[in-house]
Design a protein around this motif. Structure first.
Motif, short mmCIF file in Angstrom:
data_model
loop_
_atom_site.label_atom_id
_atom_site.label_comp_id
_atom_site.label_asym_id
_atom_site.label_seq_id
_atom_site.Cartn_x
_atom_site.Cartn_y
_atom_site.Cartn_z
N LEU A 113 -1.63 11.00 8.54
CA LEU A 113 -2.33 9.87 7.91
C LEU A 113 -1.41 8.68 7.73
O LEU A 113 -1.83 7.53 7.91
CB LEU A 113 -2.91 10.29 6.55
N ALA A 114 -0.17 8.92 7.40
CA ALA A 114 0.80 7.83 7.23
C ALA A 114 0.98 7.06 8.54
O ALA A 114 0.96 5.82 8.55
CB ALA A 114 2.14 8.38 6.74
N THR A 157 0.84 -1.20 0.00
CA THR A 157 0.00 0.00 0.00
C THR A 157 0.87 1.24 0.00
O THR A 157 1.95 1.26 0.58
CB THR A 157 -0.92 0.02 1.23
N SER A 158 0.39 2.28 -0.67
CA SER A 158 1.18 3.51 -0.73
C SER A 158 1.05 4.27 0.58
O SER A 158 -0.01 4.32 1.20
CB SER A 158 0.71 4.38 -1.90
N ILE A 159 2.16 4.85 1.00
CA ILE A 159 2.19 5.62 2.23
C ILE A 159 1.79 7.06 1.89
O ILE A 159 2.31 7.65 0.95
CB ILE A 159 3.58 5.56 2.89
N LYS A 160 0.85 7.60 2.65
CA LYS A 160 0.35 8.96 2.43
C LYS A 160 1.46 9.99 2.61
O LYS A 160 2.36 9.81 3.42
CB LYS A 160 -0.79 9.26 3.40
N ASP A 161 1.35 11.08 1.86
CA ASP A 161 2.28 12.19 2.03
C ASP A 161 2.06 12.91 3.36
O ASP A 161 3.00 13.40 3.96
CB ASP A 161 2.13 13.20 0.88
N ASN A 162 0.82 12.96 3.78
CA ASN A 162 0.49 13.58 5.06
C ASN A 162 1.03 12.69 6.18
O ASN A 162 0.61 11.54 6.32
CB ASN A 162 -1.03 13.73 5.17
N ARG A 182 -2.19 4.95 9.37
CA ARG A 182 -2.44 3.79 8.51
C ARG A 182 -1.34 2.73 8.54
O ARG A 182 -1.60 1.56 8.31
CB ARG A 182 -2.61 4.25 7.06
N HIS A 183 -0.10 3.14 8.76
CA HIS A 183 1.04 2.24 8.64
C HIS A 183 1.80 2.13 9.96
O HIS A 183 1.84 3.07 10.74
CB HIS A 183 2.00 2.74 7.55
#
Length: 155
Positions: A48-49, A40-45, A52-53
């Motif tokens: 949020l990153a 999954t792509s890691i958010k730039d924010n 989620r991760h």
């Protein structure tokens, strides 16, 4: 509510600076769903990153902290992803946390569950697991189901 609710804005790993071992009655937790190795792509924010991760805390860190803080026979309520359920149960067993109730959440009745809700108890005894009926969020017309509306909107 200020007399009853105290916010702590710190790293999870520092929680024992604020709360003593075996002193918490209930914990509600929505841990990060994705390992760093996941595709999954890691958010730039960054907020949020982290949400989620597992950038700051792993599932093991979180469940270990739940075990440390909860009183014996007290409950934690966890929202997680079904695809990591076996890992969640494995770590819970290591941490002496027993799943008591489980409920899968589906966006539509004909779709796979994308969330799982767990009621977990800290206990050294064996616990029986109750599987509750799935919570379906939307009906065929893409409107909230009655149960979802009651939960989300209170009506």
């Amino acid at each position: 509510m200020e007399a009853q609710v105290h916010l702590i804005n710190d790293d999870l790993k520092n929680v024992q600076q604020y709360l003593a071992h075996d002193t918490v009655d209930t914990i509600v937790c929505n841990p990060p769903y994705f390992k760093l190795a996941d595709k999954t792509s890691i958010k730039d924010n960054p907020v949020l990153a982290i949400a989620r991760h597992e950038l700051k805390a792993t599932l093991t860190d979180i469940l270990s902290t739940i075990k440390i803080l909860l009183k014996e026979n007290s409950h934690a309520y966890i929202v997680y992803r079904p695809e990591r359920l076996s890992e969640l149960f494995s770590i819970m067993t290591q941490e002496k946390l027993q799943p008591k109730r489980i409920r899968f959440v589906r966006s539509l009745s004909n779709k796979d569950a994308n969330l799982v809700l767990l009621d977990v108890v800290k206990t050294v005894k064996s616990a029986s697991l109750r599987v509750e009926p799935d919570l379906v969020i939307y009906n065929e017309k893409h409107q909230l189901t009655k149960e979802a509306s009651l939960i989300i909107n209170g009506k």
